[in-house]
Write an enzyme that holds these catalytic residues in place. Structure first.
Site, PDB file in Angstrom:
ATOM      1  N   MET A  30       0.801  -1.217  -0.038  1.00 45.40           N
ATOM      2  CA  MET A  30      -0.060  -0.030  -0.004  1.00 45.40           C
ATOM      3  C   MET A  30       0.913   1.344   0.061  1.00 45.40           C
ATOM      4  O   MET A  30       0.119   2.379   0.327  1.00 45.40           O
ATOM      5  CB  MET A  30      -0.923  -0.201   1.259  1.00 45.40           C
ATOM      6  CG  MET A  30      -1.962  -1.089   1.146  1.00 45.40           C
ATOM      7  SD  MET A  30      -3.351  -0.977   2.016  1.00 45.40           S
ATOM      8  CE  MET A  30      -2.646  -0.559   3.818  1.00 45.40           C
ATOM      9  N   GLY A  31       2.115   1.195  -0.479  1.00 48.06           N
ATOM     10  CA  GLY A  31       3.146   2.205  -0.465  1.00 48.06           C
ATOM     11  C   GLY A  31       3.745   2.642   0.802  1.00 48.06           C
ATOM     12  O   GLY A  31       3.491   1.948   1.832  1.00 48.06           O
ATOM     13  N   LEU A  33       6.744   3.056   1.428  1.00 49.82           N
ATOM     14  CA  LEU A  33       7.732   1.988   1.727  1.00 49.82           C
ATOM     15  C   LEU A  33       8.563   2.195   2.788  1.00 49.82           C
ATOM     16  O   LEU A  33       9.076   3.253   3.048  1.00 49.82           O
ATOM     17  CB  LEU A  33       8.369   1.785   0.254  1.00 49.82           C
ATOM     18  CG  LEU A  33       7.465   1.558  -0.919  1.00 49.82           C
ATOM     19  CD1 LEU A  33       8.018   1.362  -2.092  1.00 49.82           C
ATOM     20  CD2 LEU A  33       6.420   0.262  -0.783  1.00 49.82           C
ATOM     21  N   HIS A  34       9.032   0.991   3.287  1.00 49.68           N
ATOM     22  CA  HIS A  34      10.034   1.258   4.344  1.00 49.68           C
ATOM     23  C   HIS A  34      11.264  -0.153   3.951  1.00 49.68           C
ATOM     24  O   HIS A  34      10.761  -0.884   3.090  1.00 49.68           O
ATOM     25  CB  HIS A  34       9.803   0.874   5.771  1.00 49.68           C
ATOM     26  CG  HIS A  34       8.545   0.058   6.066  1.00 49.68           C
ATOM     27  ND1 HIS A  34       9.067  -1.487   5.902  1.00 49.68           N
ATOM     28  CD2 HIS A  34       7.419   0.034   6.014  1.00 49.68           C
ATOM     29  CE1 HIS A  34       7.921  -1.964   6.060  1.00 49.68           C
ATOM     30  NE2 HIS A  34       6.764  -1.213   6.310  1.00 49.68           N
ATOM     31  N   GLY A  36      11.299  -2.969   5.181  1.00 51.35           N
ATOM     32  CA  GLY A  36      10.706  -4.082   5.339  1.00 51.35           C
ATOM     33  C   GLY A  36      10.203  -4.501   3.856  1.00 51.35           C
ATOM     34  O   GLY A  36      10.489  -5.575   3.338  1.00 51.35           O
ATOM     35  N   HIS A  37       9.384  -3.476   3.231  1.00 52.27           N
ATOM     36  CA  HIS A  37       9.112  -3.560   1.832  1.00 52.27           C
ATOM     37  C   HIS A  37      10.074  -4.092   1.089  1.00 52.27           C
ATOM     38  O   HIS A  37      10.018  -4.830   0.028  1.00 52.27           O
ATOM     39  CB  HIS A  37       8.308  -2.520   1.287  1.00 52.27           C
ATOM     40  CG  HIS A  37       7.180  -2.180   1.949  1.00 52.27           C
ATOM     41  ND1 HIS A  37       6.902  -1.034   2.603  1.00 52.27           N
ATOM     42  CD2 HIS A  37       5.854  -2.753   2.168  1.00 52.27           C
ATOM     43  CE1 HIS A  37       5.726  -0.831   3.594  1.00 52.27           C
ATOM     44  NE2 HIS A  37       5.002  -1.936   2.819  1.00 52.27           N
ATOM     45  N   GLY A 154       4.737 -10.258   3.708  1.00 55.67           N
ATOM     46  CA  GLY A 154       5.731 -10.196   4.784  1.00 55.67           C
ATOM     47  C   GLY A 154       4.996 -10.951   6.200  1.00 55.67           C
ATOM     48  O   GLY A 154       3.806 -10.950   6.089  1.00 55.67           O
ATOM     49  N   GLN A 155       5.876 -11.623   6.903  1.00 55.57           N
ATOM     50  CA  GLN A 155       5.276 -12.269   7.804  1.00 55.57           C
ATOM     51  C   GLN A 155       4.921 -11.614   9.171  1.00 55.57           C
ATOM     52  O   GLN A 155       4.021 -11.927   9.870  1.00 55.57           O
ATOM     53  CB  GLN A 155       6.523 -13.187   8.512  1.00 55.57           C
ATOM     54  CG  GLN A 155       6.354 -13.750   9.842  1.00 55.57           C
ATOM     55  CD  GLN A 155       6.781 -15.087   9.953  1.00 55.57           C
ATOM     56  OE1 GLN A 155       7.353 -15.548   9.327  1.00 55.57           O
ATOM     57  NE2 GLN A 155       6.078 -15.946  10.833  1.00 55.57           N
ATOM     58  N   SER A 193       4.389   0.862   8.168  1.00 54.49           N
ATOM     59  CA  SER A 193       4.188   2.326   7.594  1.00 54.49           C
ATOM     60  C   SER A 193       3.370   2.946   8.679  1.00 54.49           C
ATOM     61  O   SER A 193       3.632   4.107   8.667  1.00 54.49           O
ATOM     62  CB  SER A 193       3.141   2.462   6.153  1.00 54.49           C
ATOM     63  OG  SER A 193       3.972   1.373   5.291  1.00 54.49           O
TER      64      SER A 193
HETATM   65  O1  PAF Z   1      -0.136  -5.674   3.681  1.00 55.42           O
HETATM   66  C1  PAF Z   1      -0.431  -4.875   2.950  1.00 55.42           C
HETATM   67  O2  PAF Z   1       0.155  -3.960   2.570  1.00 55.42           O
HETATM   68  C2  PAF Z   1      -1.988  -4.929   2.008  1.00 55.42           C
HETATM   69  O3  PAF Z   1      -2.984  -5.586   2.859  1.00 55.42           O
HETATM   70  C3  PAF Z   1      -1.789  -5.611   0.741  1.00 55.42           C
HETATM   71  C4  PAF Z   1      -1.449  -7.079   0.687  1.00 55.42           C
HETATM   72  C5  PAF Z   1      -0.877  -4.973  -0.255  1.00 55.42           C
HETATM   73  C6  PAF Z   1      -3.408  -5.639   0.205  1.00 55.42           C
HETATM   74  O4  PAF Z   1      -3.771  -4.440  -0.052  1.00 55.42           O
END
Ligand code: PAF
Length: 285
Positions: A30-31, A33-34, A36-37, A154-155, A193
């Site tokens: 969902m943007g 970003l950090h 972890g992403h 992510g876990q 986030s």
């Molecule tokens: O974990 C997230 O950021 C959201 O739940 C996902 C998997 C991108 C779905 O919108």
């Protein structure tokens, strides 16, 4: 790095890559970003190699937020995200808009959802009743649009990963499902986030989630009654007056069914409010 902001543009690329036999990995986000992403991006690259395409989607999905949740104030910064993606080696950012993702929604006639009916019921599903319906729906849509060979989650969102893995199996999506480890700040707080919402005092106390997981981990060298641990944890959280424990659960990681006896291998998950900000974390004990 390419940017696709429309569904036809994404579909054209996915079709072209599949025809050419190029492997595609998807990292749904969902943007905002950090690190972890970005670790999910590395895991994706590892699965498809240099010749593959790593697609990171950025979409703040309205259907997974409850009416009183943080959809409108969820942090968004596309330019910053694009820069991070360039540096991380993402090949394509897919950032669709609401009108295309949910056609008919503004007219009130969007009416198709994907629902997992078992493991989505407890914990996050109980606290946020329509949340997983939104998550499974949007991820099923992303799978249809991007047609990935691999998808990485992510876990930290353990139940989300389990629900989506079940959906992938049940709906026969030909997608290799990868769950990558949680990345933590230096003091142990799981990266999220939503950490951005915390004021300095809340941020200092937020590490109590990690401390709670560590304390229980140390306590279950032999089996312990779950109800007893829950009572102890309620007490434990009084040490952080800005924190309000939403739930803590002990469960079998394969079925997500709550357990009465907590032992090594049991999974623990918890959700904690700091003001309006709700943080989650989990660990296998
Ligand atoms: O974990 C997230 O950021 C959201 O739940 C996902 C998997 C991108 C779905 O919108």
């Amino acid at each position: 790095m390419q940017l696709a902001t429309s569904i036809p543009a994404m579909q054209r690329l996915a079709k072209k890559w599949r025809r050419a036999g190029v492997r595609i990995a998807l990292v749904p986000t969902m943007g905002f970003l950090h690190a972890g992403h970005l670790s999910l991006v590395q895991a994706a690259r590892k699965r498809v190699g240099a010749a593959g395409q790593v697609v990171l989607s950025i979409y703040v999905n309205p259907t997974q937020f409850g009416p009183h949740e943080d959809f409108s104030r969820y942090p968004r910064d596309l330019q910053r995200d694009l820069q991070l993606c360039r540096v991380a080696g993402v090949d394509l950012v897919f950032a669709p808009g609401d009108a295309e993702m949910y056609p008919g929604k503004s007219a009130g006639d969007y009416s198709t959802f994907v629902i997992e009916e078992n493991i989505s019921q407890g914990m996050e599903g109980a606290a946020r009743p329509t949340h997983f319906r939104g998550v499974t729906t949007v991820v099923a849509k992303l799978f249809n649009l991007v047609r990935p060979d691999v998808a990485v989650f992510g876990q930290k969102d353990f139940q989300q990963a389990a629900v989506l893995q079940r959906m992938t199996r049940d709906l026969n999506f030909p997608v290799q499902f990868v769950i990558a480890p949680t990345l933590r700040e230096a003091d142990g707080l799981a990266m999220s986030s939503r950490n951005k919402y915390l004021n300095p005092e809340q941020r200092a106390q937020a590490v109590i989630l990690y401390h709670a997981l560590q304390a229980v981990r140390a306590a279950v060298k032999k089996p312990v009654v779950a109800a007893r641990l829950k009572a102890d944890l309620k007490q434990f959280f009084t040490a952080a007056p800005l924190a309000r424990l939403d739930y803590v659960e002990f469960f079998d990681p394969a079925t997500l069914a709550p357990v009465k006896q907590v032992r090594r291998g049991t999974h623990m998950a918890l959700a904690v409010f700091f003001g309006n900000t709700r943080l989650i974390d989990n660990v296998r004990l």
